[in-house]
Write a protein that holds these residues in place. Structure first.
Motif, PDB file in Angstrom:
ATOM      1  N   PHE A  56       0.835  -1.214   0.000  1.00 52.24           N
ATOM      2  CA  PHE A  56       0.000   0.000   0.000  1.00 52.24           C
ATOM      3  C   PHE A  56       0.870   1.265   0.000  1.00 52.24           C
ATOM      4  CE2 PHE A  56      -4.124  -1.706   2.188  1.00 52.24           C
ATOM      5  CZ  PHE A  56      -4.407  -2.423   1.046  1.00 52.24           C
ATOM      6  N   PRO A  57       0.444   2.315  -0.726  1.00 52.64           N
ATOM      7  CA  PRO A  57       1.215   3.563  -0.707  1.00 52.64           C
ATOM      8  C   PRO A  57       1.155   4.256   0.652  1.00 52.64           C
ATOM      9  CG  PRO A  57      -0.738   3.782  -2.117  1.00 52.64           C
ATOM     10  CD  PRO A  57      -0.693   2.364  -1.658  1.00 52.64           C
ATOM     11  N   GLU A  58       0.043   4.094   1.348  1.00 52.76           N
ATOM     12  CA  GLU A  58      -0.075   4.684   2.688  1.00 52.76           C
ATOM     13  C   GLU A  58      -0.554   3.617   3.655  1.00 52.76           C
ATOM     14  OE1 GLU A  58      -2.584   8.177   2.442  1.00 52.76           O
ATOM     15  OE2 GLU A  58      -1.263   8.797   0.785  1.00 52.76           O
ATOM     16  N   GLY A  59      -0.015   3.680   4.875  1.00 52.18           N
ATOM     17  CA  GLY A  59      -0.446   2.726   5.902  1.00 52.18           C
ATOM     18  C   GLY A  59      -0.048   1.301   5.594  1.00 52.18           C
ATOM     19  N   ALA A  60       1.082   1.133   4.905  1.00 53.80           N
ATOM     20  CA  ALA A  60       1.510  -0.230   4.549  1.00 53.80           C
ATOM     21  C   ALA A  60       1.818  -1.042   5.803  1.00 53.80           C
ATOM     22  CB  ALA A  60       2.752  -0.159   3.664  1.00 53.80           C
ATOM     23  N   ARG A 152       8.558  -3.299  -3.931  1.00 52.90           N
ATOM     24  CA  ARG A 152       8.182  -2.079  -3.212  1.00 52.90           C
ATOM     25  C   ARG A 152       9.215  -0.974  -3.461  1.00 52.90           C
ATOM     26  NH1 ARG A 152       6.281  -2.416   3.054  1.00 52.90           N
ATOM     27  NH2 ARG A 152       8.466  -2.589   3.555  1.00 52.90           N
ATOM     28  N   LYS A 159       8.018   6.502  -9.304  1.00 52.34           N
ATOM     29  CA  LYS A 159       6.701   7.079  -9.004  1.00 52.34           C
ATOM     30  C   LYS A 159       5.998   7.643 -10.241  1.00 52.34           C
ATOM     31  CE  LYS A 159       6.199   7.928  -4.176  1.00 52.34           C
ATOM     32  NZ  LYS A 159       5.613   6.604  -4.106  1.00 52.34           N
ATOM     33  N   HIS A 182      -0.681   3.623  -6.459  1.00 54.72           N
ATOM     34  CA  HIS A 182       0.575   4.393  -6.448  1.00 54.72           C
ATOM     35  C   HIS A 182       0.625   5.372  -7.625  1.00 54.72           C
ATOM     36  CE1 HIS A 182       3.165   2.399  -3.369  1.00 54.72           C
ATOM     37  NE2 HIS A 182       2.362   1.371  -3.579  1.00 54.72           N
TER      38      HIS A 182
END
Ligand code: FAD
Length: 332
Positions: A56-60, A152, A159, A182
């Motif tokens: 996940f891009p956030e909260g991985a 990852r 990006k 992403h």
């Protein structure tokens, strides 16, 4: 030559190995009786997290957050848990030879492990492409945490780039979704008329394909990747399709299936349908040898035939079932 002896050895350190270890402890395992030998460098974890929260891009999520047995709402077995229970967790160690008649396993470093009972939990390995250019950098496969960690890093380094996903199975779809999260420009390519064809009807697939398109993912059906071109530094540049199209790519991820890892046991255990044949208690054709998880072909009552199942729930349940089996339990 270094030799070690254990009453029980689990060969493999993935999902089923972790659940088997927990069940051994529930059944009264004595300290020092069990060893787990794993090629991976980390204690057993919930493999499905690798194509989901881990990317996940956030909260991985990361280890130690998803060690077994959190995936089924159970206790998280950290590396210390194994030592507290007197279980020898031998990590970063590949078994390269198995002698079922002599009850020995030999590792790549030539250490020998003797066992009384062997539980085979080697899982599967991914099928790799062998097309021209398929060894270019930034072409990824996903099975173990090392693969996921490399993916990852590459995702972070490119990006908002272009990603091509090869394969319309669940791995391809999950990776396509996460790459889109992403902000990648994502294209998923698969030869079938719709994705997840073994699971979805055309109608159901149409609904989900619509969802992917709505999220900005391009789906190319009815063709396959047949070659790759690279930049001068060896990183992938283009994916060539069988229908003649060429797709630019900064990253390629391939999810075209997996094969059970059973070659170590060739001509030593009975096989069926590409797996190691077991009975309903996951006992193989040889006494004192069990096979659990992805590698087991077992009688599935519901369908009245022998099946091999590559699912996490089966990995967990077959592990528990095998350890509960009377012949193991009575000897603890
Ligand atoms: C990315 C990903 C996502 C998934 N998502 C889902 C999902 O959402 N739902 C679902 O139901 N299933 C999912 N699966 C499938 C599920 O994870 C597997 O079915 C399950 O992990 C099988 O458990 P196992 O113990 O048989 O094998 P594994 O968990 O693969 O463990 C095998 C272990 O054996 C080790 N090993 C193999 N050979 C040797 C050797 N010679 N010496 C030493 N060690 C060895 C490997 O390194 C590994 O640690 C997913 C699989 C992957 C790869």
């Amino acid at each position: 030559m270094e030799t070690h002896s254990f009453k029980y050895v689990i060969l493999g350190g993935g999902v089923s190995a972790g659940y088997a270890a927990r069940e051994f402890v529930k059944q009264g395992l004595r300290p020092g009786d069990l060893a787990i030998i794993s090629k991976e460098s980390v204690a057993p974890y919930e493999r499905p997290a690798l194509s989901k929260g881990y990317l996940f891009p956030e909260g991985a999520v990361d280890l130690p957050g998803f060690h077994v047995c959190v995936g089924s709402g159970g206790e998280r077995l950290l590396p210390e848990w194994y030592s507290e229970k007197g279980i020898k967790l031998i990590l970063g160690t590949e078994v390269t030879k198995v002698n079922i008649a002599e009850k020995t396993l030999t590792t790549a470093a030539q250490a020998v492990f003797k066992y009384e009972t062997l539980i085979i939990a080697t899982g599967s390995s991914v099928i790799r492409l062998s097309n021209q250019g398929a060894n270019a950098k930034n072409i990824f496969y996903l099975r173990e945490i090392e693969d996921a960690s490399e993916l990852r890093k590459a995702v972070g380094a490119n990006k908002n780039g272009k990603a091509v996903v090869v394969g319309g199975g669940y791995i391809g779809l999950e990776l396509g979704a996460v790459l889109r999260m992403h902000n990648y420009d994502v294209t998923i390519v698969y030869p079938e008329p719709w994705f997840l064809p073994r699971l979805f009807t055309a109608e159901l697939a149409h609904f989900y394909e619509g969802h992917y398109k709505h999220k900005g993912v391009t789906l190319i059906k009815g063709t396959r990747a047949v070659g790759f071109e690279s930049h001068a530094d060896g990183t992938v540049k283009t994916v060539k399709l069988k229908d003649g199209r060429e797709l630019d790519a900064d990253i390629v991820v391939v999810g075209i299936g997996a094969r059970p890892l059973i070659s170590l046991f060739k001509d030593q255990l009975e096989e069926e349908k590409g797996g190691i044949k077991t009975d309903g208690f996951f006992k193989t054709s040889e006494p004192g040898v069990y096979a659990i998880g992805d590698v087991a072909t077992f009688p599935m009552k519901m369908y009245g035939d022998m099946r091999r199942v590559e699912h996490v729930d089966h990995a967990r349940k077959s592990a528990e079932q095998a350890v509960k089996v009377k012949s193991i339990k009575e000897n603890l």
